[in-house]
Design an enzyme around this catalytic site. Sequence first.
Site, PDB file in Angstrom:
ATOM      1  N   LYS A 132     -91.222 -99.078 -47.987  1.00 19.52           N
ATOM      2  CA  LYS A 132     -91.895 -99.127 -49.301  1.00 19.52           C
ATOM      3  C   LYS A 132     -91.299 -98.118 -50.266  1.00 19.52           C
ATOM      4  CE  LYS A 132     -96.033 -97.705 -48.112  1.00 19.52           C
ATOM      5  NZ  LYS A 132     -95.937 -97.390 -46.684  1.00 19.52           N
TER       6      LYS A 132
ATOM      7  N   ARG B  48    -105.170 -96.963 -49.401  1.00 22.11           N
ATOM      8  CA  ARG B  48    -105.066 -97.024 -47.944  1.00 22.11           C
ATOM      9  C   ARG B  48    -106.413 -97.275 -47.294  1.00 22.11           C
ATOM     10  NH1 ARG B  48    -100.106 -93.685 -47.732  1.00 22.11           N
ATOM     11  NH2 ARG B  48     -99.430 -93.236 -45.638  1.00 22.11           N
TER      12      ARG B  48
ATOM     13  N   ARG C 203     -85.779 -91.199 -39.769  1.00 24.62           N
ATOM     14  CA  ARG C 203     -85.645 -91.057 -41.222  1.00 24.62           C
ATOM     15  C   ARG C 203     -85.246 -89.636 -41.632  1.00 24.62           C
ATOM     16  NH1 ARG C 203     -90.344 -93.562 -44.701  1.00 24.62           N
ATOM     17  NH2 ARG C 203     -91.661 -92.217 -43.407  1.00 24.62           N
TER      18      ARG C 203
ATOM     19  N   ARG D 104     -88.786 -85.163 -42.480  1.00 21.89           N
ATOM     20  CA  ARG D 104     -90.188 -84.913 -42.792  1.00 21.89           C
ATOM     21  C   ARG D 104     -90.946 -84.447 -41.557  1.00 21.89           C
ATOM     22  NH1 ARG D 104     -92.671 -89.928 -45.999  1.00 21.89           N
ATOM     23  NH2 ARG D 104     -94.410 -89.357 -44.652  1.00 21.89           N
TER      24      ARG D 104
ATOM     25  N   ARG E 260     -99.967 -92.140 -37.357  1.00 22.26           N
ATOM     26  CA  ARG E 260     -99.874 -92.772 -38.685  1.00 22.26           C
ATOM     27  C   ARG E 260     -99.893 -94.300 -38.571  1.00 22.26           C
ATOM     28  NH1 ARG E 260     -94.736 -90.434 -40.806  1.00 22.26           N
ATOM     29  NH2 ARG E 260     -95.164 -91.394 -42.802  1.00 22.26           N
TER      30      ARG E 260
HETATM   31  P1  AMP Z   1     -96.793 -91.367 -46.881  1.00 21.78           P
HETATM   32  O1  AMP Z   1     -95.636 -90.614 -47.429  1.00 21.78           O
HETATM   33  O2  AMP Z   1     -97.289 -92.433 -47.811  1.00 21.78           O
HETATM   34  O3  AMP Z   1     -96.546 -91.899 -45.501  1.00 21.78           O
HETATM   35  O4  AMP Z   1     -98.016 -90.321 -46.761  1.00 21.78           O
HETATM   36  C1  AMP Z   1     -97.917 -89.139 -45.988  1.00 21.78           C
HETATM   37  C2  AMP Z   1     -99.302 -88.595 -45.671  1.00 21.78           C
HETATM   38  O5  AMP Z   1     -99.997 -88.291 -46.888  1.00 21.78           O
HETATM   39  C3  AMP Z   1    -100.223 -89.566 -44.931  1.00 21.78           C
HETATM   40  O6  AMP Z   1    -100.001 -89.539 -43.523  1.00 21.78           O
HETATM   41  C4  AMP Z   1    -101.594 -89.040 -45.324  1.00 21.78           C
HETATM   42  O7  AMP Z   1    -101.904 -87.859 -44.596  1.00 21.78           O
HETATM   43  C5  AMP Z   1    -101.388 -88.635 -46.774  1.00 21.78           C
HETATM   44  N1  AMP Z   1    -101.647 -89.763 -47.701  1.00 21.78           N
HETATM   45  C6  AMP Z   1    -100.747 -90.414 -48.495  1.00 21.78           C
HETATM   46  N2  AMP Z   1    -101.338 -91.370 -49.226  1.00 21.78           N
HETATM   47  C7  AMP Z   1    -102.655 -91.342 -48.896  1.00 21.78           C
HETATM   48  C8  AMP Z   1    -103.790 -92.103 -49.293  1.00 21.78           C
HETATM   49  N3  AMP Z   1    -103.693 -93.118 -50.180  1.00 21.78           N
HETATM   50  N4  AMP Z   1    -104.996 -91.775 -48.755  1.00 21.78           N
HETATM   51  C9  AMP Z   1    -105.117 -90.758 -47.870  1.00 21.78           C
HETATM   52  N5  AMP Z   1    -104.087 -90.017 -47.426  1.00 21.78           N
HETATM   53  C10 AMP Z   1    -102.859 -90.296 -47.931  1.00 21.78           C
END
Ligand code: AMP
Length: 218
Positions: free
Chosen positions: A15, A90, A128, A162, A173
């Site tokens: 994404k 989410r 990644r 990361r 996740r």
């Molecule tokens: P991502 O980079 O989108 O995979 O997000 C990394 C982390 O940020 C996730 O594992 C969550 O801990 C937090 N996070 C990102 N977006 C959200 C969301 N919409 N709601 C809650 N936590 C989020």
Amino acid sequence: MSKIIVLMGAPGAGKGTQARLLQERRGLPQISTGDMFRALLKTQTPLAEELRPILATGALVPDDLTIRIVRERTGQPDCLGGYILDGFPRTTAQAEMLEKIAVEQGNEIGAILVDVPFEILEKRMTGRRSCPVCGEIYNVYFKPPKMDNVCDLHPDVQLNHRADDNAETSKVRLETYEQQTQPLLDYYNATERLHRVDGTRDVEPIYNDIEKIVTGGR
Ligand code: AMP
């Protein structure tokens, strides 16, 4: 009417790469809640300390805080002509709130699922790496840089891995995605706003499909 594009897909589905391309090529602001939280972690504030353990384990940040930062960010002038959401909503509560935000902003919502089977996702996540300078994303299994652990375009900087892309956090996740976020696909599908693209292909064919959906073939 301008559009809110909700890019959906499990962690590691690509994404972020697609959202960045849409931003570069179509000028649509990419709003990644994950990026915003990671940026907040770097600030020396109580909020950073609150967020750190949540992100480290792969759990979700509470809805009220997440919604607040999205509302704030999408109210900026660059979002007036539409924007891409990467990693939001989410949860059902976030999706409901997005409906309200869309009405307030006079936007309509379209969701795009970048569809990748779960078996492939784990390798994508743990492999990644990204360039801290230009944000270019690599993968040690699928798209390695020319030289070990340095960006092709910025050979003097080491790539970032990361903290939450390790095997244990990746598993949490993916489980969190399955439990909390997958139901949203049914929600957007039931309201005839869900488009699916096959996310197992190369970046460009996936992008072409997404661009067609975003521009309505224009
Ligand atoms: P991502 O980079 O989108 O995979 O997000 C990394 C982390 O940020 C996730 O594992 C969550 O801990 C937090 N996070 C990102 N977006 C959200 C969301 N919409 N709601 C809650 N936590 C989020």
